[in-house]
Structures are given as C-alpha cells and as structure tokens.
Design a protein around this motif. Structure first.
Motif, PDB file in Angstrom:
ATOM      1  N   PHE A  74     -14.679  11.819   0.419  1.00 63.66           N
ATOM      2  CA  PHE A  74     -14.848  11.038  -0.819  1.00 63.66           C
ATOM      3  C   PHE A  74     -13.885   9.849  -0.848  1.00 63.66           C
ATOM      4  O   PHE A  74     -13.625   9.258  -1.897  1.00 63.66           O
ATOM      5  N   GLY A  75     -13.352   9.492   0.327  1.00 64.83           N
ATOM      6  CA  GLY A  75     -12.458   8.335   0.415  1.00 64.83           C
ATOM      7  C   GLY A  75     -13.181   7.031   0.085  1.00 64.83           C
ATOM      8  O   GLY A  75     -14.411   6.979   0.020  1.00 64.83           O
ATOM      9  N   ASN A  76     -12.354   5.979  -0.106  1.00 66.01           N
ATOM     10  CA  ASN A  76     -12.944   4.686  -0.486  1.00 66.01           C
ATOM     11  C   ASN A  76     -13.321   3.813   0.713  1.00 66.01           C
ATOM     12  O   ASN A  76     -13.606   2.624   0.570  1.00 66.01           O
ATOM     13  N   HIS A 129     -18.938   8.416   5.500  1.00 63.77           N
ATOM     14  CA  HIS A 129     -18.638   9.116   4.236  1.00 63.77           C
ATOM     15  C   HIS A 129     -19.933   9.659   3.632  1.00 63.77           C
ATOM     16  O   HIS A 129     -20.807   8.866   3.255  1.00 63.77           O
ATOM     17  N   GLU A 144       0.826  -1.211   0.000  1.00 63.29           N
ATOM     18  CA  GLU A 144       0.000   0.000   0.000  1.00 63.29           C
ATOM     19  C   GLU A 144       0.862   1.262   0.000  1.00 63.29           C
ATOM     20  O   GLU A 144       1.800   1.387   0.781  1.00 63.29           O
ATOM     21  N   TYR A 146      -6.017   3.046   9.339  1.00 62.59           N
ATOM     22  CA  TYR A 146      -7.234   3.784   8.958  1.00 62.59           C
ATOM     23  C   TYR A 146      -6.893   5.054   8.180  1.00 62.59           C
ATOM     24  O   TYR A 146      -5.792   5.608   8.308  1.00 62.59           O
ATOM     25  N   GLY A 147      -7.867   5.547   7.432  1.00 66.08           N
ATOM     26  CA  GLY A 147      -7.718   6.800   6.690  1.00 66.08           C
ATOM     27  C   GLY A 147      -7.436   7.963   7.644  1.00 66.08           C
ATOM     28  O   GLY A 147      -7.834   7.924   8.818  1.00 66.08           O
ATOM     29  N   ASP A 178      -7.716  -1.838   8.027  1.00 65.30           N
ATOM     30  CA  ASP A 178      -9.031  -1.214   8.256  1.00 65.30           C
ATOM     31  C   ASP A 178     -10.119  -1.726   7.304  1.00 65.30           C
ATOM     32  O   ASP A 178     -11.286  -1.816   7.687  1.00 65.30           O
ATOM     33  N   ASP A 179      -9.722  -2.086   6.081  1.00 62.85           N
ATOM     34  CA  ASP A 179     -10.707  -2.562   5.097  1.00 62.85           C
ATOM     35  C   ASP A 179     -11.474  -3.752   5.688  1.00 62.85           C
ATOM     36  O   ASP A 179     -12.719  -3.796   5.668  1.00 62.85           O
ATOM     37  N   VAL A 189      -6.711   6.720  -2.802  1.00 58.29           N
ATOM     38  CA  VAL A 189      -7.634   6.408  -1.693  1.00 58.29           C
ATOM     39  C   VAL A 189      -9.041   6.988  -1.878  1.00 58.29           C
ATOM     40  O   VAL A 189      -9.901   6.788  -1.025  1.00 58.29           O
ATOM     41  N   ARG A 200     -18.484  18.954   3.240  1.00 56.49           N
ATOM     42  CA  ARG A 200     -18.574  18.270   1.929  1.00 56.49           C
ATOM     43  C   ARG A 200     -18.575  16.751   2.091  1.00 56.49           C
ATOM     44  O   ARG A 200     -19.037  16.028   1.218  1.00 56.49           O
ATOM     45  N   GLY A 201     -18.053  16.298   3.202  1.00 52.09           N
ATOM     46  CA  GLY A 201     -17.983  14.861   3.439  1.00 52.09           C
ATOM     47  C   GLY A 201     -16.770  14.249   2.779  1.00 52.09           C
ATOM     48  O   GLY A 201     -16.204  14.814   1.834  1.00 52.09           O
ATOM     49  N   SER A 252      -8.601  10.974   7.987  1.00 49.52           N
ATOM     50  CA  SER A 252      -9.657  11.837   8.523  1.00 49.52           C
ATOM     51  C   SER A 252     -10.805  11.068   9.162  1.00 49.52           C
ATOM     52  O   SER A 252     -11.515  11.611  10.015  1.00 49.52           O
ATOM     53  N   VAL A 253     -10.998   9.825   8.771  1.00 46.95           N
ATOM     54  CA  VAL A 253     -12.158   9.074   9.259  1.00 46.95           C
ATOM     55  C   VAL A 253     -12.078   8.859  10.775  1.00 46.95           C
ATOM     56  O   VAL A 253     -13.108   8.709  11.445  1.00 46.95           O
ATOM     57  N   ASP A 276      -4.101  -2.370  -1.042  1.00 43.88           N
ATOM     58  CA  ASP A 276      -4.926  -3.266  -0.202  1.00 43.88           C
ATOM     59  C   ASP A 276      -6.401  -3.088  -0.532  1.00 43.88           C
ATOM     60  O   ASP A 276      -7.167  -4.055  -0.604  1.00 43.88           O
ATOM     61  N   THR A 277      -6.779  -1.852  -0.788  1.00 45.27           N
ATOM     62  CA  THR A 277      -8.194  -1.550  -1.001  1.00 45.27           C
ATOM     63  C   THR A 277      -8.640  -1.937  -2.407  1.00 45.27           C
ATOM     64  O   THR A 277      -9.733  -2.493  -2.579  1.00 45.27           O
TER      65      THR A 277
HETATM   66  N1  F2R Z   1      -5.091   5.120   5.262  1.00 48.05           N
HETATM   67  C1  F2R Z   1      -4.729   4.240   4.497  1.00 48.05           C
HETATM   68  N2  F2R Z   1      -3.461   4.192   4.053  1.00 48.05           N
HETATM   69  C2  F2R Z   1      -2.473   5.124   4.472  1.00 48.05           C
HETATM   70  C3  F2R Z   1      -1.299   4.445   5.107  1.00 48.05           C
HETATM   71  C4  F2R Z   1      -1.636   3.343   6.030  1.00 48.05           C
HETATM   72  C5  F2R Z   1      -0.348   2.762   6.541  1.00 48.05           C
HETATM   73  N3  F2R Z   1      -0.278   1.361   6.193  1.00 48.05           N
HETATM   74  C6  F2R Z   1      -0.281   2.961   8.026  1.00 48.05           C
HETATM   75  O1  F2R Z   1      -0.497   1.979   8.768  1.00 48.05           O
HETATM   76  O2  F2R Z   1       0.011   4.074   8.433  1.00 48.05           O
HETATM   77  N4  F2R Z   1      -5.525   3.237   4.081  1.00 48.05           N
HETATM   78  C7  F2R Z   1      -6.884   3.158   4.421  1.00 48.05           C
HETATM   79  O3  F2R Z   1      -7.490   4.400   4.086  1.00 48.05           O
HETATM   80  C8  F2R Z   1      -8.325   4.266   2.909  1.00 48.05           C
HETATM   81  C9  F2R Z   1      -9.741   4.451   3.340  1.00 48.05           C
HETATM   82  O4  F2R Z   1      -9.839   5.745   3.822  1.00 48.05           O
HETATM   83  P1  F2R Z   1     -11.228   6.352   4.301  1.00 48.05           P
HETATM   84  O5  F2R Z   1     -11.837   5.443   5.282  1.00 48.05           O
HETATM   85  O6  F2R Z   1     -12.017   6.731   3.126  1.00 48.05           O
HETATM   86  O7  F2R Z   1     -10.677   7.600   5.090  1.00 48.05           O
HETATM   87  P2  F2R Z   1     -10.879   9.193   4.961  1.00 48.05           P
HETATM   88  O8  F2R Z   1      -9.982   9.746   5.982  1.00 48.05           O
HETATM   89  O9  F2R Z   1     -12.313   9.547   5.044  1.00 48.05           O
HETATM   90  O10 F2R Z   1     -10.378   9.558   3.487  1.00 48.05           O
HETATM   91  C10 F2R Z   1      -9.066   9.235   3.083  1.00 48.05           C
HETATM   92  C11 F2R Z   1      -8.327  10.488   2.607  1.00 48.05           C
HETATM   93  O11 F2R Z   1      -8.889  10.976   1.422  1.00 48.05           O
HETATM   94  C12 F2R Z   1      -8.751  12.405   1.377  1.00 48.05           C
HETATM   95  N5  F2R Z   1     -10.116  12.997   1.275  1.00 48.05           N
HETATM   96  C13 F2R Z   1     -11.294  12.371   1.461  1.00 48.05           C
HETATM   97  N6  F2R Z   1     -12.320  13.207   1.270  1.00 48.05           N
HETATM   98  C14 F2R Z   1     -11.809  14.397   0.965  1.00 48.05           C
HETATM   99  C15 F2R Z   1     -12.380  15.668   0.664  1.00 48.05           C
HETATM  100  N7  F2R Z   1     -13.715  15.880   0.630  1.00 48.05           N
HETATM  101  N8  F2R Z   1     -11.532  16.695   0.390  1.00 48.05           N
HETATM  102  C16 F2R Z   1     -10.179  16.496   0.403  1.00 48.05           C
HETATM  103  N9  F2R Z   1      -9.585  15.309   0.683  1.00 48.05           N
HETATM  104  C17 F2R Z   1     -10.381  14.273   0.962  1.00 48.05           C
HETATM  105  C18 F2R Z   1      -8.065  12.816   2.661  1.00 48.05           C
HETATM  106  O12 F2R Z   1      -6.689  12.895   2.442  1.00 48.05           O
HETATM  107  C19 F2R Z   1      -8.391  11.650   3.580  1.00 48.05           C
HETATM  108  O13 F2R Z   1      -7.484  11.497   4.638  1.00 48.05           O
HETATM  109  C20 F2R Z   1      -8.069   2.883   2.401  1.00 48.05           C
HETATM  110  O14 F2R Z   1      -7.009   2.921   1.496  1.00 48.05           O
HETATM  111  C21 F2R Z   1      -7.651   2.112   3.617  1.00 48.05           C
HETATM  112  O15 F2R Z   1      -6.844   1.013   3.296  1.00 48.05           O
END
Ligand code: F2R
Ligand code: MG
Ligand code: MG
Ligand code: MG
Length: 359
Positions: free
Chosen positions: A135-137, A171, A23, A102-103, A63-64, A268, A132-133, A105-106, A313-314
């Motif tokens: 948009f992560g996966n 999300h 990853e 985990y992501g 986390d997945d 992501v 805005r919420g 911001s989540v 991984d995802t």
């Molecule tokens: N977090 C990871 N990988 C990073 C490194 C992990 C490493 N192995 C470790 O242990 O440190 N993987 C996991 O996160 C992804 C799923 O993320 P999720 O649940 O969607 O989280 P989040 O925080 O909501 O979103 C992720 C990032 O996306 C950007 N983002 C999201 N929405 C946004 C918006 N509206 N505007 C701007 N940016 C936005 C941000 O950077 C968030 O942090 C999977 O890959 C899982 O495996």
C-alpha cells in the motif's frame, strides 16, 4: 497547455529533488525549506553576475522521478500501455541505478521481474506482503506522465484503467491503486482547470464525484481482512473521507501543520500521502501562507508540502505535479530548474507527450 504539460513533469522533478533533502524528518521547519531553495537561488544569482556557464546539478532526484521517467518513456515508445515493457524499464532502471532511495519492499518486485521465466509481470507485486500487496505510495508518486498521456482522450474510465495497470506492476493493494488514481485525477483536473483562483470546495467536490464510484467498486466483494486499513479508519470510501477532511481543514483559519498530519498523514503509504499532496496544492492555491510571502503559488505549494515533514520528496513531487499542471512553466523558478537533476529530460518527455495527443 504545452507549458502546463511541461510544468507538471518538471514540477514533479523539482518537488522530488528539493523534497528529498528532508525525507524522513518528522518535523520540518518551513524556514529551513525556504533556506534550501534560497541556496539555489543565490547560486544562480552569483553565476549570472559572473556570467558563468550553468554549473552541474546540486539536488538529485530519487526513485519518484526514476520511476516516472520509465512510465513516460514506455508510454512514449509504445504509444499504449505495454506491461512487459514498463516492468522491464522499472527493473532495468533499478538495477542500473539502485541508490535512488527506493522503498524497502518494492526492490523484491524488481528482483522477481528480472526472472527470465516470468510469464505474468503482475505476479511479483501480487505476492508482496503475504499476498495483500504493497500500500506504499510508489504507484502514485510516478503517475503524472500517465495523466498527460491520457489527457487528450478526456476519458476518466480509460485513465483509471491505465493508472491501475501501471500501478499494479509493483503495488496491488487497493489503497495504493486508488491513491494513484486520485493523484492522476487531480493532475487531470488541474490541467483542465480554467479559472484562477481555484475554488477549493469545487475542486474537492469534483474529485469526490470521480473517486466515489472508484472506491465503491474496489471495496465491493472484499473481505474485512482485505480492508484492514479502511477498518482502522472506519470508512468504506476512505479517500473520499479524506477529501472531505481536506475541505474542513481548509476552513480552519488557525490550522497547524500537526493538525494536517494528524488528519491526512505524511508517510510512505498512498493513503498517508496523496491526500496531503492534494491538500498542499489547495492550501497554496487558495490561501496566503505568511511564511511564504513573496513566493508564487507553485513555489508555495512545493515549500508547504515539504514543510509537512515525513515523506517530503513524495508529497512534494505529487503536489508539484498538480500545481505545475495549473500554473505552467512561468511559475517554476529558473534556479530550481537549473540545479535540480532531470529537469531537461522531464521537459522533453512532457513535450513529446503533448505532441502525441495532437497526432
Ligand atoms: N524509501 C523511501 N524512503 C526511505 C529512505 C530513503 C533514503 N533517502 C535512502 O536513500 O535510504 N522513499 C521512497 O519510498 C516510497 C515509495 O515506496 P514504495 O515504492 O511504495 O515501496 P514499498 O516497499 O512497496 O512500500 C514502502 C513501505 O511501506 C510499507 N508497506 C507497504 N505495504 C505494506 C503492507 N501491505 N503491509 C505492511 N507494510 C507495508 C513497508 O514498510 C514498505 O517498505 C517513497 O517515499 C519514495 O520516495
Ligand atoms: Mg523518493
Ligand atoms: Mg519519498
Ligand atoms: Mg491517444
């Protein structure tokens, strides 16, 4: 069908466990990915020759899988979608075991979900990113158990509502929700797929016919500011647009990983990963991947998906859930099952979800 249910969830676990070793790497050599599973296979071979008991897992889930387990557990326990119960499980799981990658911001959502005075469990997610919420996966990566739970109803409108509700706990951005819906529809479609080999054009056309009304409905009434990413990609139904791209890419006989990543993404965001997962499934299902000769279609799906790099991984967990739903447990190598953490639990959950449908 029981074998396909099991392979959907077990596949998702092995995709996550194997994929997590890569990853975040932008360029991944397919030979390195193959070597990572050869290690497991050789280990298993040696254990068998020495007639040793199965050793402890070598590859760990992230986390997945942690979140998919909560989705399955909540649906199995409550027998319907219970927002509070599922939200509690997500938060409790995170605080019990926070180091699962985990992501970024989540985790704020989990912290806010722990507030004992919280009335609306969807509110913390809706506050992310200035309202805005995300948009992560993170919604799409955990959604396979929902497709199994809803399978016997055979009602896409119901599946859509279920997926949207599960996703909105963390999300609320429409690209995250629609990405999770696309992933769930792909799993559902794969479970119902009768013939092999899969016809890629048919598979995609069917997904487009299901996603088009979903995307049209969610973009109706949105302001341009809401649609930043669609504007960037210049399309009102962006997932349908990428599904069409998948068709084009599959017709290119001189396709490089870079072309796939440029067109579909490998990051992501849901928009930058769910289409890549669908593509990986169809690529392996319909074409010979020379570097993966001798591997079955399930194995090729997982290894190819990881080879795309980025959010490996995802992308692998999602591609493997779709592939497992078609090929069944027979195609998941024993060594992968033995050395990936969480396989037995996934198999058990799938069996219970299957039984639920026949009640
Ligand atoms: N977090 C990871 N990988 C990073 C490194 C992990 C490493 N192995 C470790 O242990 O440190 N993987 C996991 O996160 C992804 C799923 O993320 P999720 O649940 O969607 O989280 P989040 O925080 O909501 O979103 C992720 C990032 O996306 C950007 N983002 C999201 N929405 C946004 C918006 N509206 N505007 C701007 N940016 C936005 C941000 O950077 C968030 O942090 C999977 O890959 C899982 O495996
Ligand atoms: Mg992960
Ligand atoms: Mg990931
Ligand atoms: Mg039912």
């Amino acid at each position: 069908m029981l074998s396909r249910f099991k392979a959907c969830l077990v596949g998702a676990v092995v995709g996550d466990c194997i994929g997590s070793n890569f990853e975040g790497l932008l360029a991944v050599k397919l030979s390195d990915v193959v070597n990572s599973v050869l290690k497991l296979e050789e280990c298993n071979q040696q254990a068998q020759e020495k007639e040793e008991a199965g050793p402890s897992p070598k590859y760990f889930y992230t986390d997945d899988t942690a979140m998919a387990r909560s989705v399955a557990a909540s649906l199995l326990d409550k027998k319907h979608f219970d927002a509070r119960d599922m939200a509690d499980r997500f938060a409790t799981e995170y605080f019990n075991d926070p180091d699962r990658g985990y992501g970024g911001s989540v985790v704020t959502v989990f912290e806010n979900l722990k507030d004992p005075d919280l009335i609306d469990v969807f509110r913390p997610a809706s506050m992310q990113f200035g309202g805005r919420g995300s948009f992560g996966n993170g919604g799409a990566m955990r959604i396979a158990p929902a497709a199994l739970f809803a399978f016997h109803d055979n009602d896409l409108a119901k599946l859509k509502v279920l997926v949207s509700s599960i996703t909105r706990i963390t999300h609320t951005h429409h690209l995250a929700i629609n990405g999770a819906i696309l992933q769930a529809f792909a799993v559902d479609q794969s479970l119902r797929q009768q013939q092999q080999p899969v016809d890629a054009d048919e598979f995609i056309d069917s997904l487009i016919s299901k996603m088009k009304p979903v995307e049209e409905e969610s973009s109706a009434g949105k302001t341009p500011a809401d649609n930043t990413r669609e504007k960037k990609d210049g399309h009102p139904t962006p997932y349908c647009y990428k599904l069409l791209k998948i068709k084009e890419l599959l017709k290119n006989r001189d396709l490089h990983v870079e072309d796939v990543v440029n067109e579909l993404g490998n990051d992501v965001s849901a928009f930058g990963s769910v289409p890549a997962a669908v593509f990986s499934f169809l690529k392996a299902a319909t074409q010979n991947i020379p570097e993966l000769n001798g591997r079955n279609k399930f194995e090729q799906t997982v290894l190819y998906a990881i080879g795309l790099g980025g959010d490996t991984d995802t992308i692998a967990t999602m591609a493997a859930a779709i592939a497992g739903a078609l090929y069944g447990m027979e195609q998941i190598p024993k060594a992968w099952q033995i050395y990936c953490e969480g396989v037995e639990d996934a198999e058990r959950a799938a069996e219970e979800l299957f039984k639920l449908g026949s009640l």
